[in-house]
Scaffold this active site. Structure first.
Site, PDB file in Angstrom:
ATOM      1  N   LYS A  53       0.818  -1.219   0.000  1.00 16.65           N
ATOM      2  CA  LYS A  53       0.000   0.000   0.000  1.00 16.65           C
ATOM      3  C   LYS A  53       0.852   1.271   0.000  1.00 16.65           C
ATOM      4  O   LYS A  53       0.354   2.345  -0.293  1.00 16.65           O
ATOM      5  CB  LYS A  53      -0.991   0.006   1.165  1.00 16.65           C
ATOM      6  CG  LYS A  53      -0.391   0.128   2.537  1.00 16.65           C
ATOM      7  CD  LYS A  53      -1.486   0.199   3.601  1.00 16.65           C
ATOM      8  CE  LYS A  53      -0.885   0.362   4.990  1.00 16.65           C
ATOM      9  NZ  LYS A  53      -1.928   0.447   6.021  1.00 16.65           N
ATOM     10  N   ASP A  54       2.178   1.147   0.335  1.00 12.54           N
ATOM     11  CA  ASP A  54       3.069   2.314   0.303  1.00 12.54           C
ATOM     12  C   ASP A  54       3.647   2.572  -1.086  1.00 12.54           C
ATOM     13  O   ASP A  54       4.270   3.608  -1.315  1.00 12.54           O
ATOM     14  CB  ASP A  54       4.254   2.110   1.267  1.00 12.54           C
ATOM     15  CG  ASP A  54       3.827   2.070   2.725  1.00 12.54           C
ATOM     16  OD1 ASP A  54       2.751   2.614   3.049  1.00 12.54           O
ATOM     17  OD2 ASP A  54       4.569   1.481   3.538  1.00 12.54           O
TER      18      ASP A  54
ATOM     19  N   ARG B  94      -8.465   8.220   4.411  1.00 11.88           N
ATOM     20  CA  ARG B  94      -9.404   7.162   3.996  1.00 11.88           C
ATOM     21  C   ARG B  94     -10.172   6.621   5.199  1.00 11.88           C
ATOM     22  O   ARG B  94     -11.394   6.439   5.146  1.00 11.88           O
ATOM     23  CB  ARG B  94      -8.610   6.023   3.335  1.00 11.88           C
ATOM     24  CG  ARG B  94      -9.400   4.741   3.116  1.00 11.88           C
ATOM     25  CD  ARG B  94      -8.482   3.592   2.704  1.00 11.88           C
ATOM     26  NE  ARG B  94      -7.496   3.240   3.709  1.00 11.88           N
ATOM     27  CZ  ARG B  94      -7.738   2.485   4.778  1.00 11.88           C
ATOM     28  NH1 ARG B  94      -8.941   1.990   4.989  1.00 11.88           N
ATOM     29  NH2 ARG B  94      -6.789   2.222   5.645  1.00 11.88           N
ATOM     30  N   ARG B  95      -9.440   6.339   6.273  1.00 13.06           N
ATOM     31  CA  ARG B  95     -10.104   5.824   7.476  1.00 13.06           C
ATOM     32  C   ARG B  95     -11.023   6.886   8.079  1.00 13.06           C
ATOM     33  O   ARG B  95     -12.128   6.592   8.513  1.00 13.06           O
ATOM     34  CB  ARG B  95      -9.059   5.371   8.502  1.00 13.06           C
ATOM     35  CG  ARG B  95      -8.354   4.075   8.092  1.00 13.06           C
ATOM     36  CD  ARG B  95      -7.247   3.707   9.068  1.00 13.06           C
ATOM     37  NE  ARG B  95      -6.638   2.420   8.717  1.00 13.06           N
ATOM     38  CZ  ARG B  95      -5.367   2.121   8.916  1.00 13.06           C
ATOM     39  NH1 ARG B  95      -4.537   3.025   9.442  1.00 13.06           N
ATOM     40  NH2 ARG B  95      -4.894   0.935   8.589  1.00 13.06           N
TER      41      ARG B  95
ATOM     42  N   ARG C 269       0.533  10.040  14.183  1.00 10.85           N
ATOM     43  CA  ARG C 269       1.610   9.375  13.458  1.00 10.85           C
ATOM     44  C   ARG C 269       2.340   8.484  14.439  1.00 10.85           C
ATOM     45  O   ARG C 269       2.035   8.449  15.616  1.00 10.85           O
ATOM     46  CB  ARG C 269       2.586  10.416  12.888  1.00 10.85           C
ATOM     47  CG  ARG C 269       2.057  11.103  11.654  1.00 10.85           C
ATOM     48  CD  ARG C 269       3.135  11.301  10.611  1.00 10.85           C
ATOM     49  NE  ARG C 269       3.905  10.104  10.336  1.00 10.85           N
ATOM     50  CZ  ARG C 269       5.058  10.107   9.705  1.00 10.85           C
ATOM     51  NH1 ARG C 269       5.579  11.247   9.295  1.00 10.85           N
ATOM     52  NH2 ARG C 269       5.701   8.993   9.462  1.00 10.85           N
ATOM     53  N   GLY C 270       3.339   7.777  13.946  1.00  7.75           N
ATOM     54  CA  GLY C 270       4.162   6.985  14.841  1.00  7.75           C
ATOM     55  C   GLY C 270       4.013   5.501  14.598  1.00  7.75           C
ATOM     56  O   GLY C 270       3.151   5.057  13.841  1.00  7.75           O
ATOM     57  N   ASN C 271       4.877   4.733  15.261  1.00  7.44           N
ATOM     58  CA  ASN C 271       4.840   3.290  15.087  1.00  7.44           C
ATOM     59  C   ASN C 271       3.694   2.678  15.897  1.00  7.44           C
ATOM     60  O   ASN C 271       2.940   3.389  16.565  1.00  7.44           O
ATOM     61  CB  ASN C 271       6.196   2.674  15.460  1.00  7.44           C
ATOM     62  CG  ASN C 271       6.563   2.935  16.924  1.00  7.44           C
ATOM     63  OD1 ASN C 271       5.693   3.124  17.772  1.00  7.44           O
ATOM     64  ND2 ASN C 271       7.849   2.957  17.208  1.00  7.44           N
ATOM     65  N   VAL C 272       3.568   1.384  15.829  1.00  6.67           N
ATOM     66  CA  VAL C 272       2.449   0.698  16.484  1.00  6.67           C
ATOM     67  C   VAL C 272       2.426   0.989  17.987  1.00  6.67           C
ATOM     68  O   VAL C 272       1.373   1.309  18.556  1.00  6.67           O
ATOM     69  CB  VAL C 272       2.531  -0.828  16.227  1.00  6.67           C
ATOM     70  CG1 VAL C 272       1.515  -1.580  17.079  1.00  6.67           C
ATOM     71  CG2 VAL C 272       2.275  -1.125  14.744  1.00  6.67           C
TER      72      VAL C 272
ATOM     73  N   ARG D 231       1.181   4.519  18.707  1.00  4.57           N
ATOM     74  CA  ARG D 231      -0.256   4.691  18.448  1.00  4.57           C
ATOM     75  C   ARG D 231      -1.101   4.035  19.534  1.00  4.57           C
ATOM     76  O   ARG D 231      -2.056   4.623  20.035  1.00  4.57           O
ATOM     77  CB  ARG D 231      -0.605   4.133  17.070  1.00  4.57           C
ATOM     78  CG  ARG D 231       0.017   4.962  15.951  1.00  4.57           C
ATOM     79  CD  ARG D 231      -0.247   4.374  14.579  1.00  4.57           C
ATOM     80  NE  ARG D 231       0.528   5.089  13.576  1.00  4.57           N
ATOM     81  CZ  ARG D 231       0.067   5.443  12.381  1.00  4.57           C
ATOM     82  NH1 ARG D 231      -1.154   5.131  12.040  1.00  4.57           N
ATOM     83  NH2 ARG D 231       0.828   6.087  11.530  1.00  4.57           N
TER      84      ARG D 231
ATOM     85  N   CYS E 192      -1.199   7.539  -2.201  1.00  2.00           N
ATOM     86  CA  CYS E 192      -1.612   6.683  -1.087  1.00  2.00           C
ATOM     87  C   CYS E 192      -2.024   7.478   0.141  1.00  2.00           C
ATOM     88  O   CYS E 192      -2.372   6.913   1.161  1.00  2.00           O
ATOM     89  CB  CYS E 192      -0.554   5.625  -0.756  1.00  2.00           C
ATOM     90  SG  CYS E 192       1.052   6.295  -0.358  1.00  2.00           S
TER      91      CYS E 192
END
Length: 319
Positions: A81-82, A129-130, A151-154, A157, A244
């Site tokens: 998707k990127d 989109r979300r 933003r940020g990693n898992v 978040r 994207c």
């Protein structure tokens, strides 16, 4: 003399390292050659701006592609998707392995599902989109949610929920599966109300088009059904002229009676981020047997969406 190790270029995030590690293992088994991970920092990893501001398209990909072009790595693994929708001639998209779960998921406080969230709940996501689809879904149920750009990693978040800043965050199921954290999900969001990003859940394995032996070896990892589906989704995205970071969702799924797959259904959505206006359509056709067939399905649906006013919902498009 043993052959030198293949160098696999990857982003440094925990998720990128996990999915690249899985591909490396598969390539080792296939080729009998050692594979070493080469960590590369991309602009998307270091920029603190929101993805929609830095352009979204390709920000996680360019540095990996440059390392390929310079011969610093032999192949690279991306989240599909990127990947920008135009493929450079000098690079081969050698394989699209079998897709993971394409859905989006909710991680909410107190184990809440989307339906159980209070009115006005604060939901974090960096994706227009979300935002568009979550707001539209809440609206159809007579409720409101506040989508908060993050933003940020898992870990970062999920941290917003754990520390009480947000009621919930939305992430991709595939990423959580790959790092073994699906147990933290409080709700799997049905694709009937939140379509994923085109290509979500799929990986892209890229190498130099001139390296015919490597292209052929990596092609063994390709899953033809996944490739047909994501080709249709990405052709839709390209025909809408959207990057994207645009509020476009798409999902192609294969339909059949369990024994035999007979058709492919492609669904697409584009909307304003506040969810007040959505164009959502689907089309069904025979299972594509070629890249061109799959791409044609995507373009056909994009044309129908544009005829219904999709272009006006995507904000200003760069000319």
């Amino acid at each position: 003399m043993t052959e030198r190790a293949l160098r696999l270029g990857t982003r440094r995030s925990k998720l990128a390292m996990a999915q690249s590690g899985q591909v490396a293992e598969a390539v080792r088994r296939l080729t009998g050659r050692d594979v070493e991970l080469v960590e590369i920092t991309t602009y998307g990893d270091v920029s603190r701006e929101h993805l929609a501001q830095i352009g979204g398209t390709g920000v996680f990909v360019a540095a990996l592609r440059e390392a390929l072009a310079r011969g610093e790595v032999d192949f690279a693994v991306h989240s599909l998707k990127d990947l920008p929708t135009t493929q450079p001639d000098e690079l081969a998209l050698a394989a699209v392995p079998k897709r993971e779960d394409p859905r989006d998921v909710l991680i909410a406080r107190d184990g809440l599902t989307f339906e159980q969230l209070p009115n006005g709940a604060r939901i974090g996501t960096g994706s227009p989109r979300r935002m568009a689809q979550l707001n539209a879904y809440a609206r159809t149920h007579g409720r409101t949610v506040e989508t908060v750009p993050i933003r940020g990693n898992v870990d970062t978040r999920i941290g917003f929920v754990r520390n009480g800043e947000l009621d919930a965050v939305v992430l991709a199921a595939a990423g959580l599966n790959r790092i073994g954290r699906t147990d933290e999900v409080t709700d799997f969001l049905s694709v009937d109300f939140v379509l994923p990003a085109p290509g979500q859940g799929a990986l892209a394995i890229e190498c130099a088009a001139s390296d015919a032996d490597l292209v052929a070896a990596l092609a063994e990892l390709d899953d033809p059904r996944t490739r047909a589906a994501v080709t249709a989704e990405r052709a839709l995205l390209a025909a809408l002229e959207a990057g994207c970071s645009a509020p476009v969702g798409a999902l192609a799924d294969l339909l059949g009676d369990g024994q035999e797959v007979t058709e492919m259904r492609l669904r697409g959505v584009v909307g304003t981020t506040d969810g007040s206006s959505l164009v959502q359509l689907s089309t069904t056709g025979p299972v594509p047997t070629s890249h061109d067939d799959a791409a044609a399905l995507g373009r056909e649906l994009a044309d129908e969406m544009l005829a219904k006013g999709a272009a006006g919902l995507m904000g200003e498009r760069a000319l």
